[in-house]
Design a protein around this motif. Structure first.
Motif, PDB file in Angstrom:
ATOM      1  N   GLY A  42       0.815  -1.211   0.000  1.00  0.00           N
ATOM      2  CA  GLY A  42       0.000   0.000   0.000  1.00  0.00           C
ATOM      3  C   GLY A  42       0.845   1.256   0.000  1.00  0.00           C
ATOM      4  O   GLY A  42       0.602   2.188  -0.778  1.00  0.00           O
ATOM      5  N   HIS A  43       1.871   1.277   0.839  1.00  0.00           N
ATOM      6  CA  HIS A  43       2.709   2.470   0.994  1.00  0.00           C
ATOM      7  C   HIS A  43       3.450   2.828  -0.296  1.00  0.00           C
ATOM      8  O   HIS A  43       3.542   4.011  -0.654  1.00  0.00           O
ATOM      9  CB  HIS A  43       3.708   2.227   2.135  1.00  0.00           C
ATOM     10  N   THR A  44       3.983   1.843  -1.003  1.00  0.00           N
ATOM     11  CA  THR A  44       4.712   2.138  -2.244  1.00  0.00           C
ATOM     12  C   THR A  44       3.756   2.668  -3.319  1.00  0.00           C
ATOM     13  O   THR A  44       4.160   3.463  -4.174  1.00  0.00           O
ATOM     14  CB  THR A  44       5.456   0.888  -2.760  1.00  0.00           C
ATOM     15  N   ASN A  72       0.852   6.658   4.677  1.00  0.00           N
ATOM     16  CA  ASN A  72       1.969   7.605   4.836  1.00  0.00           C
ATOM     17  C   ASN A  72       2.934   6.999   5.848  1.00  0.00           C
ATOM     18  O   ASN A  72       2.519   6.448   6.866  1.00  0.00           O
ATOM     19  CB  ASN A  72       1.415   8.946   5.337  1.00  0.00           C
ATOM     20  N   SER A  73       4.233   7.075   5.573  1.00  0.00           N
ATOM     21  CA  SER A  73       5.208   6.488   6.494  1.00  0.00           C
ATOM     22  C   SER A  73       5.695   7.515   7.507  1.00  0.00           C
ATOM     23  O   SER A  73       5.418   7.401   8.698  1.00  0.00           O
ATOM     24  CB  SER A  73       6.393   5.922   5.714  1.00  0.00           C
ATOM     25  N   TYR A  74       6.431   8.525   6.999  1.00  0.00           N
ATOM     26  CA  TYR A  74       7.020   9.499   7.922  1.00  0.00           C
ATOM     27  C   TYR A  74       7.026  10.917   7.366  1.00  0.00           C
ATOM     28  O   TYR A  74       7.768  11.760   7.856  1.00  0.00           O
ATOM     29  CB  TYR A  74       8.447   9.073   8.292  1.00  0.00           C
ATOM     30  N   ASN A 130      12.781   3.919  -7.244  1.00  0.00           N
ATOM     31  CA  ASN A 130      13.885   3.556  -6.343  1.00  0.00           C
ATOM     32  C   ASN A 130      13.385   3.351  -4.916  1.00  0.00           C
ATOM     33  O   ASN A 130      13.866   2.472  -4.196  1.00  0.00           O
ATOM     34  CB  ASN A 130      14.981   4.623  -6.397  1.00  0.00           C
ATOM     35  N   HIS A 131      12.421   4.158  -4.527  1.00  0.00           N
ATOM     36  CA  HIS A 131      11.772   3.995  -3.227  1.00  0.00           C
ATOM     37  C   HIS A 131      11.134   2.607  -3.127  1.00  0.00           C
ATOM     38  O   HIS A 131      11.294   1.894  -2.136  1.00  0.00           O
ATOM     39  CB  HIS A 131      10.722   5.102  -3.063  1.00  0.00           C
ATOM     40  N   GLU A 132      10.448   2.223  -4.177  1.00  0.00           N
ATOM     41  CA  GLU A 132       9.793   0.897  -4.166  1.00  0.00           C
ATOM     42  C   GLU A 132      10.841  -0.224  -4.093  1.00  0.00           C
ATOM     43  O   GLU A 132      10.646  -1.221  -3.397  1.00  0.00           O
ATOM     44  CB  GLU A 132       8.900   0.727  -5.396  1.00  0.00           C
ATOM     45  N   GLN A 134      13.695  -0.040  -2.601  1.00  0.00           N
ATOM     46  CA  GLN A 134      14.137  -0.108  -1.200  1.00  0.00           C
ATOM     47  C   GLN A 134      13.135  -0.899  -0.362  1.00  0.00           C
ATOM     48  O   GLN A 134      13.511  -1.699   0.496  1.00  0.00           O
ATOM     49  CB  GLN A 134      14.279   1.297  -0.621  1.00  0.00           C
ATOM     50  N   HIS A 135      11.858  -0.680  -0.641  1.00  0.00           N
ATOM     51  CA  HIS A 135      10.838  -1.418   0.110  1.00  0.00           C
ATOM     52  C   HIS A 135      10.814  -2.890  -0.264  1.00  0.00           C
ATOM     53  O   HIS A 135      10.393  -3.725   0.536  1.00  0.00           O
ATOM     54  CB  HIS A 135       9.465  -0.775  -0.074  1.00  0.00           C
ATOM     55  N   GLN A 136      11.247  -3.227  -1.465  1.00  0.00           N
ATOM     56  CA  GLN A 136      11.318  -4.647  -1.839  1.00  0.00           C
ATOM     57  C   GLN A 136      12.343  -5.365  -0.964  1.00  0.00           C
ATOM     58  O   GLN A 136      12.126  -6.495  -0.524  1.00  0.00           O
ATOM     59  CB  GLN A 136      11.670  -4.776  -3.331  1.00  0.00           C
TER      60      GLN A 136
HETATM   61 FE   FE2 Z   1       8.902   4.456   2.177  1.00  0.00          FE
END
Ligand code: FE2
Length: 383
Positions: A42-44, A72-74, A130-132, A134-136
């Motif tokens: 969900g976050h990505t 939303n994370s932070y 790139n964010h996604e 990192q979440h992977q």
């Molecule tokens: Fe994130």
């Protein structure tokens, strides 16, 4: 269009990683720092919805008005959010609904991307990918934490041991004394924390072209390394005693010897494999016991072209601080890296859990000194 292909490839890989999961696996969170798969999915998606579609696509209608609060994370710029520790307390939205959200965002993104003419917007989507990625990696490390603390020690995927590889090189790499350029040169994607490229004076030295193995570390354990205060930083010694630490994360001593949890299930510790899941404190204690030290992130970077790296995130002796000339981007994405630059240490390289095409020699990963649920390992400076 390359961006569309990149978008589809990265988004699909998140779902590929989820393929071995059962529906219950998507939901559970057992510690604050490890988020459940459902939240990562969900976050990505939220990242693209919040920062791209809501801001730049006039035709976009949000999927659900409260998902911003849930995913939303932070980002203080993006408003209130659910407590991090509560991400696993939500049975709704269901896994099916979260997938529907992902696919809704994907449809909107794929319709929107061809209309983009603005380089800044293009770069924002690349940041989202790139964010996604990192979440992977976090997906795998967080999942390992949950399954590895389940008494059944269930496998995620019996084909994905991940921590069985050993060194493929030996010897050392010489480091020349002098002024060297550090940081990203601007070709291709990099995070803001890799800028500005600047000069650093490096002393002559020599860095190992191999990482510490489980065999090396077993010697440290058997020599009483965890009982010898003189090897430990003060904070590290408190951490060892307060948490009864006597081995790397996921290790346990049995009558048949040491075993560890891997994503392929419970296995005997392979002495030839590279050490994994150690804290900065353990890295420093081992180095001290060995009469050696950790490289700085600068020593690591100037040697990287000649080093074999990529199996473990390697702890360095460098605090995570802004480079000279560092500046945050305006708005929410300025919160991406900069606000975390206190009390964390830099790790260099990449790991066996890092997503494809997400590694480079200037990459600065960062974690708190006690954290060890990432695929962390250790390279020493040569004595
Ligand atoms: Fe994130």
């Amino acid at each position: 269009m390359a961006l569309i292909e990149d978008y589809q490839r990265v988004r699909k890989y998140s779902e590929t990683l989820c393929a071995p999961l059962k529906v219950e696996d998507y939901v559970v969170q057992i510690v604050e720092f490890a988020s459940p798969p459902k939240w990562h999915l969900g976050h990505t998606s939220w990242f693209f919805e919040e920062f791209v579609l809501k801001q730049h696509d006039d035709n976009y209608q949000p999927f659900h008005e409260q998902y911003g609060y849930l995913f939303n994370s932070y980002y203080n710029h993006a408003g209130d959010r659910i407590l991090r520790a509560n991400r696993g307390n939500l049975s709704r939205p269901t896994v099916e609904e979260v997938y529907a959200y992902r696919h809704y965002v994907d449809q909107a993104m794929l319709a929107f991307i061809p209309s983009i003419r603005d380089e800044g917007l293009h770069n924002l989507i690349v940041l989202g990918l790139n964010h996604e990625q990192q979440h992977q990696e976090l997906f795998l490390t967080d999942l390992k934490y949950v399954l590895g603390h389940n008494p059944l020690l269930p496998a995620y995927d019996t084909a994905r041991h991940l921590v069985d590889g050993g060194n493929t090189t030996e010897g050392t790499v010489a480091i020349e004394e002098g002024v060297q350029a550090i940081g990203h040169d601007g070709t291709g994607f990099a995070y803001d924390n890799e800028y500005t490229r600047h000069k650093v004076y490096i002393n002559a030295g020599s860095i190992n072209n191999y990482l510490v193995t489980n065999r090396d570390y077993l010697e440290f354990i058997e020599d009483g390394g965890y009982q010898n205060f003189s090897l430990w930083l003060e904070e590290g010694w408190k951490w060892v005693n307060n948490h009864n630490i006597n081995a790397p994360l996921y290790w346990r001593e049995t009558e048949e010897g040491w075993r560890y949890y891997t994503l392929a299930g419970d296995k005997p510790v392979n002495p030839d494999a590279l050490l994994c899941h150690i804290s900065f404190y353990e890295a420093c204690a081992f180095a001290e016991w060995n009469g050696a030290r950790l490289p700085t992130e600068f020593e690591w970077e100037v040697s990287a072209d000649n080093l074999d790296w990529g199996q473990r995130w390697e702890w360095t002796a460098s605090a995570y601080l802004p480079y000279p000339g560092y500046s945050k981007q305006p708005g929410a994405v300025g919160e991406y890296n900069g606000k975390f630059m206190s009390h964390q240490m830099v790790l260099r390289g990449a790991s066996v859990a890092t997503s494809p095409e997400h590694s480079r020699k200037t990459y600065r990963n960062f974690f708190y000194p006690h954290e060890r649920w990432q695929f962390t390992g250790l390279r020493l400076m040569a004595c």
